[in-house]
Enzyme design. Structure first.
Site, PDB file in Angstrom:
ATOM      1  N   CYS A 115       0.855  -1.184   0.000  1.00 42.18           N
ATOM      2  CA  CYS A 115       0.000   0.000   0.000  1.00 42.18           C
ATOM      3  C   CYS A 115       0.892   1.234   0.000  1.00 42.18           C
ATOM      4  CB  CYS A 115      -0.894  -0.021   1.245  1.00 42.18           C
ATOM      5  SG  CYS A 115      -2.029   1.372   1.343  1.00 42.18           S
ATOM      6  N   HIS A 150      -9.293  -3.671  -2.417  1.00 38.91           N
ATOM      7  CA  HIS A 150      -8.281  -2.941  -1.624  1.00 38.91           C
ATOM      8  C   HIS A 150      -8.663  -1.460  -1.539  1.00 38.91           C
ATOM      9  CE1 HIS A 150      -3.821  -2.093  -0.647  1.00 38.91           C
ATOM     10  NE2 HIS A 150      -4.329  -0.890  -0.893  1.00 38.91           N
ATOM     11  N   GLU A 151      -9.085  -0.892  -2.678  1.00 38.27           N
ATOM     12  CA  GLU A 151      -9.441   0.542  -2.692  1.00 38.27           C
ATOM     13  C   GLU A 151     -10.714   0.810  -1.888  1.00 38.27           C
ATOM     14  OE1 GLU A 151      -7.093   2.277  -3.584  1.00 38.27           O
ATOM     15  OE2 GLU A 151      -6.090   0.585  -4.536  1.00 38.27           O
ATOM     16  N   HIS A 184     -10.141   1.027   1.726  1.00 39.25           N
ATOM     17  CA  HIS A 184      -9.642   2.335   2.188  1.00 39.25           C
ATOM     18  C   HIS A 184     -10.807   3.276   2.525  1.00 39.25           C
ATOM     19  CE1 HIS A 184      -5.307   2.260   1.860  1.00 39.25           C
ATOM     20  NE2 HIS A 184      -5.323   1.840   0.609  1.00 39.25           N
TER      21      HIS A 184
HETATM   22  C1  SB7 Z   1      -1.800  -4.763  -4.313  1.00 33.80           C
HETATM   23  C2  SB7 Z   1      -1.687  -3.388  -4.421  1.00 33.80           C
HETATM   24  C3  SB7 Z   1      -2.828  -2.588  -4.494  1.00 33.80           C
HETATM   25  C4  SB7 Z   1      -4.054  -3.199  -4.467  1.00 33.80           C
HETATM   26  C5  SB7 Z   1      -4.167  -4.557  -4.369  1.00 33.80           C
HETATM   27  C6  SB7 Z   1      -3.051  -5.338  -4.300  1.00 33.80           C
HETATM   28  C7  SB7 Z   1      -2.758  -1.094  -4.625  1.00 33.80           C
HETATM   29  C8  SB7 Z   1      -1.580  -0.469  -3.958  1.00 33.80           C
HETATM   30  C9  SB7 Z   1      -1.667   1.030  -3.981  1.00 33.80           C
HETATM   31  N1  SB7 Z   1      -2.525   1.508  -2.979  1.00 33.80           N
HETATM   32  O1  SB7 Z   1      -2.082   1.746  -1.760  1.00 33.80           O
HETATM   33  C10 SB7 Z   1      -3.835   1.879  -3.277  1.00 33.80           C
HETATM   34  O2  SB7 Z   1      -4.645   1.999  -2.204  1.00 33.80           O
HETATM   35 NI    NI Z   2      -3.659   1.086  -0.439  1.00 32.81          NI
END
Ligand code: SB7
Ligand code: NI
Length: 185
Positions: free
Chosen positions: A112, A155-156, A159
């Site tokens: 992240c 993942h987003e 957040h």
């Molecule tokens: C690996 C990386 C991400 C999502 C899923 C698996 C995004 C990394 C960048 N971020 O921190 C976005 O929130």
């Molecule tokens: Ni992230």
């Protein structure tokens, strides 16, 4: 221009807060935010620009990561070499309206932009999701995503709810998973 200086890191309370829905039509500020977030992702995936501005490569960026607690995230998942991205949009007020029972995790774990350390372990998520969201024009979309793009969107969206990837990692056995969970290379 958004650079790493604009991205807040773990310890900042905004990363643990519930973000608020965005109103339509978008305000000028929110339109600029959406554009700036997508430009950050494009820049971060361009080797020359990324080196010049010391950007960590990212496939997603959520508004709370730039200290704006709104339900908005930019997603840019590259496609196969030389082809169109497999998913590219700014997702606004996104909701996962259904998902597979099948779990899936990236073999390499996750990272992240707001976490400046490696946290090893499987982050088991839904392998397939149906996502409803609005784009910057206020158009509603309902799409099915699977595998990597589905993982990135989860993942987003995490957040936006104050959740970080390592919240999902098993503390005792970071690389434990159910027999039927998929591992995505
Ligand atoms: C690996 C990386 C991400 C999502 C899923 C698996 C995004 C990394 C960048 N971020 O921190 C976005 O929130
Ligand atoms: Ni992230």
């Amino acid at each position: 221009m958004i650079t790493m200086k604009n991205i807040i890191r773990e310890g900042n309370d905004t990363l643990r807060s519930q973000s608020k829905d965005v109103a339509f039509p978008l305000s000028a500020d929110n339109k600029k935010l959406a554009q700036d977030m997508m430009t950050f992702l494009e820049n971060s995936q361009d080797q020359k620009i990324a080196e010049k501005y010391h950007l960590r490569a990212g496939v997603g960026l959520a508004a709370p990561q730039v200290d704006v607690p709104l339900n908005m995230a930019a997603v840019l998942v590259p496609g196969p070499e030389g082809e169109d991205p497999s998913f590219k949009d700014v997702i606004i007020n996104p909701v996962i309206i259904s998902h597979s029972v099948q779990g899936a995790a990236l073999s390499e774990g996750e990272g992240c932009l707001s976490v400046d350390r490696d946290v090893p372990g499987y982050v088991v998520r839904h392998d397939r999701i149906t996502l409803r969201y609005f784009d910057t024009n206020g158009e509603q979309h309902k799409i099915r995503l699977k595998n990597y793009p589905a993982i990135v969107c989860q993942h987003e969206i995490d957040h936006l709810h104050g959740t970080l990837f390592y919240d999902h990692i098993n503390k005792q056995e970071p690389f434990s998973m159910e027999d039927d969970d998929l591992i995505i290379e």
